[in-house]
Scaffold this motif. Structure first.
Motif, PDB file in Angstrom:
ATOM      1  N   TYR A 134      -3.998  -7.289   9.015  1.00 50.85           N
ATOM      2  CA  TYR A 134      -5.421  -7.143   7.891  1.00 50.85           C
ATOM      3  C   TYR A 134      -5.081  -5.394   7.280  1.00 50.85           C
ATOM      4  O   TYR A 134      -5.140  -4.729   8.186  1.00 50.85           O
ATOM      5  N   VAL A 135      -5.229  -5.687   6.046  1.00 54.24           N
ATOM      6  CA  VAL A 135      -5.283  -4.125   5.494  1.00 54.24           C
ATOM      7  C   VAL A 135      -6.153  -4.245   4.334  1.00 54.24           C
ATOM      8  O   VAL A 135      -6.033  -5.079   3.380  1.00 54.24           O
ATOM      9  N   ASP A 136      -7.345  -3.478   4.257  1.00 55.40           N
ATOM     10  CA  ASP A 136      -8.234  -3.422   3.303  1.00 55.40           C
ATOM     11  C   ASP A 136      -8.812  -4.648   2.787  1.00 55.40           C
ATOM     12  O   ASP A 136      -8.908  -5.085   1.581  1.00 55.40           O
ATOM     13  N   ASN A 137      -9.318  -5.461   3.757  1.00 52.53           N
ATOM     14  CA  ASN A 137      -9.749  -6.851   3.508  1.00 52.53           C
ATOM     15  C   ASN A 137      -8.796  -7.774   2.918  1.00 52.53           C
ATOM     16  O   ASN A 137      -9.377  -8.721   2.422  1.00 52.53           O
ATOM     17  N   ASN A 138      -7.734  -7.625   2.805  1.00 53.63           N
ATOM     18  CA  ASN A 138      -6.563  -8.577   2.543  1.00 53.63           C
ATOM     19  C   ASN A 138      -5.641  -8.665   4.119  1.00 53.63           C
ATOM     20  O   ASN A 138      -5.660  -7.890   4.735  1.00 53.63           O
ATOM     21  N   ALA A 140      -5.368   6.797   0.246  1.00 53.27           N
ATOM     22  CA  ALA A 140      -5.334   5.468   0.571  1.00 53.27           C
ATOM     23  C   ALA A 140      -6.252   4.980   1.561  1.00 53.27           C
ATOM     24  O   ALA A 140      -7.140   4.114   1.554  1.00 53.27           O
ATOM     25  N   ASN A 141      -6.639   5.905   2.701  1.00 51.69           N
ATOM     26  CA  ASN A 141      -7.317   5.478   3.775  1.00 51.69           C
ATOM     27  C   ASN A 141      -7.583   4.198   3.941  1.00 51.69           C
ATOM     28  O   ASN A 141      -8.517   3.505   4.107  1.00 51.69           O
ATOM     29  N   PRO A 142      -6.480   3.597   4.495  1.00 54.24           N
ATOM     30  CA  PRO A 142      -6.575   2.169   4.832  1.00 54.24           C
ATOM     31  C   PRO A 142      -7.016   1.679   6.306  1.00 54.24           C
ATOM     32  O   PRO A 142      -6.754   2.615   7.160  1.00 54.24           O
ATOM     33  N   GLU A 143      -7.314   0.658   6.392  1.00 46.69           N
ATOM     34  CA  GLU A 143      -8.016   0.234   7.649  1.00 46.69           C
ATOM     35  C   GLU A 143      -7.150  -1.033   8.047  1.00 46.69           C
ATOM     36  O   GLU A 143      -6.895  -2.087   7.302  1.00 46.69           O
ATOM     37  N   ARG A 180       0.896  -1.151  -0.078  1.00 48.52           N
ATOM     38  CA  ARG A 180       0.034   0.020   0.198  1.00 48.52           C
ATOM     39  C   ARG A 180       0.783   1.390  -0.089  1.00 48.52           C
ATOM     40  O   ARG A 180       1.968   1.135   0.560  1.00 48.52           O
ATOM     41  N   ASN A 203      -9.523  -8.766  -1.664  1.00 48.82           N
ATOM     42  CA  ASN A 203      -9.912  -7.294  -2.317  1.00 48.82           C
ATOM     43  C   ASN A 203      -8.941  -6.923  -3.394  1.00 48.82           C
ATOM     44  O   ASN A 203      -8.100  -6.209  -3.073  1.00 48.82           O
ATOM     45  N   LYS A 236      -7.556  -3.269  -4.948  1.00 49.76           N
ATOM     46  CA  LYS A 236      -6.604  -2.231  -4.412  1.00 49.76           C
ATOM     47  C   LYS A 236      -5.237  -2.358  -4.777  1.00 49.76           C
ATOM     48  O   LYS A 236      -4.372  -1.542  -4.477  1.00 49.76           O
TER      49      LYS A 236
END
Length: 399
Positions: A314-318, A294-297, A282, A337, A340
């Motif tokens: 976990y980042v962005d559902n990956n 990016a606004n990552p989770e 990312r 995902n 991304k």
């Protein structure tokens, strides 16, 4: 892997779990379903009667298929909370199935379908999407080429299908054909006589004709599809979830356990958000902050796993994770995902002379090789970070 090289017998990298979904695009929206019914001479108001009749035909066909190939009918599952895979493994052991169909199960589960309701604006009944419940069929195989696998078929329109295979199960069958000996526990190879051969076989999985493979499976479990939907109807295949695993196989669990203490400490202490974002490919600014667009989770979990421990980011559902089980250290990228990631590919329906551009990766099977490449790169990035470990102080005394 740094100082852990000596006790490692070998390593392999390739797909683990792969979950494909098939969608009948013309039936995936209400107006499309209405157009199909019209082409078959079915009125919108008769949708439920029509779909109920087709569902009965699909179930009857599956019953005959099950009786023919494993001598038993469809087994009903009363609760969605019962693990189907466990049922299949248990039945395989009881029945001593070495090859082919293990069994067929059915379960009433939630689904997306359609409902006919009166449309006051149009002045006649129309279809609208509806979340409902219908019978789903689960086919479990120990396939001669792909090993233990499953197919899930929705018996109501729009007839979604899900096919789950495992790259390590696939490898097991391939090693058998090459008469290469191995020791396996679940989806972990504890020993392989020829690691170079095993890696070649894993690499060759990317050469398969995915469309042909998946369509072949759908025809096997849904033979009445041409009669019900017409010869021209075909599934559009997507790779819903993929796991790319790199396994380091040690001489024994005792040689791996001490290393895990240091690896856990290193992963926890150095697993800062900027490094995790880099593992996952990312964008990160020079100051270490996430790119503003990016606004990552981001989430990190540490927990016990079988007989070892696991760290998962976990980042962005990956996600990327590592854990130990017996004498195997696994690093694994799970991708849900792919959009991304930007990859070089041709734009859909674009002239090839325009060349490739950086575009979001797609879930469609056309991008599977790109997906494998990106996943392997993420594993490599994580492995290189872990390889920097040198402090052997137990993690429990450091955090």
């Amino acid at each position: 892997m740094g100082y852990a090289q000596n006790p490692i017998r070998g390593s392999i990298e390739g797909f683990d779990r792969l979950v494909f979904k098939g969608t009948l695009k013309p039936l995936a929206f209400a107006l499309g379903m209405q157009a199909f019914l019209k082409s078959r001479g079915v009125l919108n108001k008769d949708y439920k009667d029509w779909v109920t009749k087709q569902s009965a035909a699909i179930i009857e066909s599956a019953e005959a298929y099950s009786q023919k190939h494993c001598g038993r009918g469809i087994i009903y599952i009363p609760s969605i909370n019962i693990r189907k895979e466990e049922l299949a493994h248990n039945l395989q052991k009881e029945s001593s199935v070495k090859d082919g169909l293990i069994g067929v199960w059915s379960c009433v589960e939630s689904c997306m379908t359609y409902r006919s309701t009166f449309d006051a604006t149009a002045g006649y009944p129309s279809l609208r999407p509806e979340k409902s419940r219908c019978k789903h069929l689960y086919f479990y195989f120990d396939h001669s080429d792909y090993g233990f696998m499953s197919i899930r078929l929705q018996t109501w329109a729009p007839y979604g299908i899900q096919i789950a295979v495992n790259g390590r199960e696939w490898l097991r069958r391939s090693l058998d054909k090459e008469k290469c000996k191995y020791i396996v526990d679940g989806n972990k190879f504890l020993h392989i006589d020829d690691y170079e051969l095993a890696q070649k076989l894993l690499n060759s999985q990317l050469d398969v004709n995915w469309e042909q493979m998946l369509s072949g499976f759908s025809k096997e479990v849904f033979p009445g599809m041409p009669e019900i939907l017409g010869e021209g109807m075909k599934y559009y295949w997507t790779l819903w979830q993929s796991e790319m695993a790199r396994d380091y196989i040690f001489t024994d669990p005792q040689s791996l356990s001490p290393l895990m203490e240091s690896l856990l400490r290193h992963a926890i202490i150095t697993g800062t958000y900027d490094r995790v974002l880099k593992y996952m490919g990312r964008p990160v600014r020079k100051d270490g902050q996430p790119h503003p667009l990016a606004n990552p989770e981001l989430l990190t979990k540490v927990n016990a796993w079988h007989d070892g421990m696991r760290v998962r980011h976990y980042v962005d559902n990956n996600s990327v994770k590592f854990y130990n089980q017996q004498n195997v250290l696994r690093i694994e990228m799970t991708m849900n995902n792919p959009q991304k990631y930007l990859v070089q590919r041709l734009k859909e329906n674009d002239d090839k002379t325009n060349g490739k551009k950086y575009l979001p990766m797609r879930k469609g099977i056309a991008d599977i090789n790109l997906r494998a490449k990106v996943s392997a790169e993420r594993n490599k990035s994580f492995a290189e970070q872990l390889a920097a470990v040198s402090d052997k102080t137990p993690v429990g005394k450091q955090v």
